[in-house]
Design a protein around this motif. Structure first.
Motif, PDB file in Angstrom:
ATOM      1  N   THR A  51      36.932  13.059 -50.695  1.00 35.04           N
ATOM      2  CA  THR A  51      36.966  12.814 -52.130  1.00 35.04           C
ATOM      3  C   THR A  51      37.866  11.629 -52.440  1.00 35.04           C
ATOM      4  O   THR A  51      38.628  11.146 -51.588  1.00 35.04           O
ATOM      5  CB  THR A  51      37.513  14.041 -52.878  1.00 35.04           C
ATOM      6  OG1 THR A  51      38.874  14.258 -52.471  1.00 35.04           O
ATOM      7  CG2 THR A  51      36.687  15.284 -52.565  1.00 35.04           C
ATOM      8  N   GLU A  52      37.786  11.184 -53.686  1.00 37.54           N
ATOM      9  CA  GLU A  52      38.667  10.102 -54.139  1.00 37.54           C
ATOM     10  C   GLU A  52      40.128  10.514 -54.003  1.00 37.54           C
ATOM     11  O   GLU A  52      40.991   9.706 -53.643  1.00 37.54           O
ATOM     12  CB  GLU A  52      38.320   9.759 -55.593  1.00 37.54           C
ATOM     13  CG  GLU A  52      39.224   8.708 -56.219  1.00 37.54           C
ATOM     14  CD  GLU A  52      40.366   9.328 -56.988  1.00 37.54           C
ATOM     15  OE1 GLU A  52      41.460   8.715 -57.035  1.00 37.54           O
ATOM     16  OE2 GLU A  52      40.185  10.435 -57.529  1.00 37.54           O
ATOM     17  N   GLU A  53      40.440  11.795 -54.274  1.00 36.19           N
ATOM     18  CA  GLU A  53      41.820  12.272 -54.176  1.00 36.19           C
ATOM     19  C   GLU A  53      42.346  12.157 -52.742  1.00 36.19           C
ATOM     20  O   GLU A  53      43.465  11.691 -52.516  1.00 36.19           O
ATOM     21  CB  GLU A  53      41.895  13.735 -54.633  1.00 36.19           C
ATOM     22  CG  GLU A  53      41.746  13.926 -56.120  1.00 36.19           C
ATOM     23  CD  GLU A  53      42.978  13.463 -56.873  1.00 36.19           C
ATOM     24  OE1 GLU A  53      44.100  13.866 -56.515  1.00 36.19           O
ATOM     25  OE2 GLU A  53      42.821  12.677 -57.823  1.00 36.19           O
ATOM     26  N   ARG A  87      39.801   3.945 -56.021  1.00 36.75           N
ATOM     27  CA  ARG A  87      40.175   3.700 -57.410  1.00 36.75           C
ATOM     28  C   ARG A  87      41.488   2.922 -57.457  1.00 36.75           C
ATOM     29  O   ARG A  87      41.956   2.418 -56.437  1.00 36.75           O
ATOM     30  CB  ARG A  87      40.247   5.014 -58.185  1.00 36.75           C
ATOM     31  CG  ARG A  87      38.878   5.697 -58.295  1.00 36.75           C
ATOM     32  CD  ARG A  87      38.904   6.919 -59.184  1.00 36.75           C
ATOM     33  NE  ARG A  87      37.628   7.615 -59.174  1.00 36.75           N
ATOM     34  CZ  ARG A  87      36.622   7.359 -60.008  1.00 36.75           C
ATOM     35  NH1 ARG A  87      36.761   6.410 -60.921  1.00 36.75           N
ATOM     36  NH2 ARG A  87      35.492   8.042 -59.936  1.00 36.75           N
ATOM     37  N   ALA A  88      42.069   2.812 -58.660  1.00 37.44           N
ATOM     38  CA  ALA A  88      43.181   1.888 -58.857  1.00 37.44           C
ATOM     39  C   ALA A  88      44.351   2.156 -57.911  1.00 37.44           C
ATOM     40  O   ALA A  88      44.843   1.237 -57.244  1.00 37.44           O
ATOM     41  CB  ALA A  88      43.640   1.930 -60.307  1.00 37.44           C
ATOM     42  N   TRP A  95      32.280   2.359 -55.724  1.00 36.08           N
ATOM     43  CA  TRP A  95      31.431   2.640 -56.880  1.00 36.08           C
ATOM     44  C   TRP A  95      32.236   2.853 -58.155  1.00 36.08           C
ATOM     45  O   TRP A  95      31.874   2.367 -59.214  1.00 36.08           O
ATOM     46  CB  TRP A  95      30.565   3.866 -56.599  1.00 36.08           C
ATOM     47  CG  TRP A  95      29.741   4.290 -57.779  1.00 36.08           C
ATOM     48  CD1 TRP A  95      29.901   5.417 -58.519  1.00 36.08           C
ATOM     49  CD2 TRP A  95      28.638   3.598 -58.350  1.00 36.08           C
ATOM     50  NE1 TRP A  95      28.964   5.473 -59.518  1.00 36.08           N
ATOM     51  CE2 TRP A  95      28.167   4.354 -59.438  1.00 36.08           C
ATOM     52  CE3 TRP A  95      27.984   2.392 -58.055  1.00 36.08           C
ATOM     53  CZ2 TRP A  95      27.101   3.971 -60.236  1.00 36.08           C
ATOM     54  CZ3 TRP A  95      26.906   2.016 -58.851  1.00 36.08           C
ATOM     55  CH2 TRP A  95      26.472   2.789 -59.916  1.00 36.08           C
ATOM     56  N   GLY A  96      33.339   3.566 -58.072  1.00 33.53           N
ATOM     57  CA  GLY A  96      34.100   3.871 -59.280  1.00 33.53           C
ATOM     58  C   GLY A  96      35.442   3.178 -59.342  1.00 33.53           C
ATOM     59  O   GLY A  96      36.368   3.668 -59.976  1.00 33.53           O
ATOM     60  N   ILE A  97      35.565   2.033 -58.703  1.00 34.26           N
ATOM     61  CA  ILE A  97      36.879   1.410 -58.552  1.00 34.26           C
ATOM     62  C   ILE A  97      37.491   0.966 -59.882  1.00 34.26           C
ATOM     63  O   ILE A  97      38.692   1.028 -60.071  1.00 34.26           O
ATOM     64  CB  ILE A  97      36.807   0.221 -57.565  1.00 34.26           C
ATOM     65  CG1 ILE A  97      38.215  -0.251 -57.193  1.00 34.26           C
ATOM     66  CG2 ILE A  97      35.958  -0.907 -58.105  1.00 34.26           C
ATOM     67  CD1 ILE A  97      38.240  -1.238 -56.057  1.00 34.26           C
ATOM     68  N   ARG A 152      30.137  -0.858 -60.369  1.00 31.74           N
ATOM     69  CA  ARG A 152      29.388  -0.460 -61.552  1.00 31.74           C
ATOM     70  C   ARG A 152      29.049  -1.593 -62.513  1.00 31.74           C
ATOM     71  O   ARG A 152      27.996  -1.582 -63.126  1.00 31.74           O
ATOM     72  CB  ARG A 152      30.174   0.617 -62.304  1.00 31.74           C
ATOM     73  CG  ARG A 152      30.162   1.958 -61.596  1.00 31.74           C
ATOM     74  CD  ARG A 152      30.818   3.022 -62.443  1.00 31.74           C
ATOM     75  NE  ARG A 152      30.685   4.334 -61.818  1.00 31.74           N
ATOM     76  CZ  ARG A 152      31.164   5.441 -62.340  1.00 31.74           C
ATOM     77  NH1 ARG A 152      31.811   5.408 -63.489  1.00 31.74           N
ATOM     78  NH2 ARG A 152      31.007   6.592 -61.724  1.00 31.74           N
ATOM     79  N   SER A 153      29.952  -2.526 -62.717  1.00 30.71           N
ATOM     80  CA  SER A 153      29.722  -3.505 -63.769  1.00 30.71           C
ATOM     81  C   SER A 153      29.533  -4.899 -63.215  1.00 30.71           C
ATOM     82  O   SER A 153      30.010  -5.223 -62.129  1.00 30.71           O
ATOM     83  CB  SER A 153      30.908  -3.516 -64.747  1.00 30.71           C
ATOM     84  OG  SER A 153      32.023  -4.126 -64.118  1.00 30.71           O
TER      85      SER A 153
END
Length: 215
Positions: A108-110, A141-142, A168-170, A199-200
């Protein structure tokens, strides 16, 4: 213990259960140092238990011959569990100068955030690490991005040349330090950098800018 001086390579694939605890107890009674190198692959649902056992051996400096670590199964790391294992790998007494590959799947991200945070917090370096593969893990992520950036830009993983991540969700806060870290001298000899989609369009442009620094 030096009783088999001609032994140069050992490959272990073990389930995270009480027998692995017994194995780690045995390793703690001696030590595995280069030129003997050992690859450890963990399987099973009780990942936290397995990593806790292994981390104790590593922190004690008993496994400096570790060449590869891989976990591929369905259990996931907690943030604290990932951080504890990461800190063990860069612990002052670990001396993992032979560690070349770290592969974590289905995290997971965690867990990924904890692992990278722990790696960056420990005082030691991983001079031979050339592969860090977390491509099937949760998105970077951040906080994880900042930890990875610190790890790379401070020269703690100078041989890193194969990095696989899920971005994907960075997010905007994560992509900026990550893209900027690509300007580190470590990345000048990169052979492979792979990532899943971001994503963007703005994030994609930033990442492409960072990757252009590798050319």
């Amino acid at each position: 213990t030096g009783k088999v001086p001609s032994l140069r390579a050992v490959s272990l694939t073990w389930w995270c259960n009480h027998s692995f605890f017994s194995l780690c107890e045995g390793l703690s009674g001696g030590r595995v140092d280069p030129p003997t190198l050992i690859d450890v692959g963990l399987r099973g649902d009780n990942l936290h238990f397995g990593l806790t056992c292994l981390a104790e051996v590593i922190r004690a400096g008993k496994l400096s011959g570790l060449r590869k670590f891989e976990y591929f199964y369905r259990a996931v790391l907690s943030r604290d569990g990932g951080a504890a294992f990461g800190e063990a790998l860069t612990h002052a007494h670990a001396s993992l100068a032979s560690l070349k590959e770290i592969i974590f799947s289905r995290q997971t991200e965690e867990g990924l955030t904890g692992l990278l945070s722990g790696l960056s917090r420990g005082p030691g370096s991983l001079p031979a690490l050339h592969t860090l593969n977390c491509s099937l893990a949760g998105s970077l992520r951040a906080q994880g991005s900042q930890s990875l950036s610190a790890l790379v830009s401070r020269g703690r993983v100078p041989a890193l040349r194969d990095l696989s991540l899920n971005l994907w969700g960075i997010g905007q806060e994560g992509i900026q330090p990550f893209a900027a870290s690509l300007n580190s001298p470590t990345f000048l000899h990169f052979e492979k950098f792979s990532y899943t989609s971001v994503r963007s369009p703005q994030q994609t442009l930033l990442l492409k800018w960072g990757c252009s620094l590798l050319r």
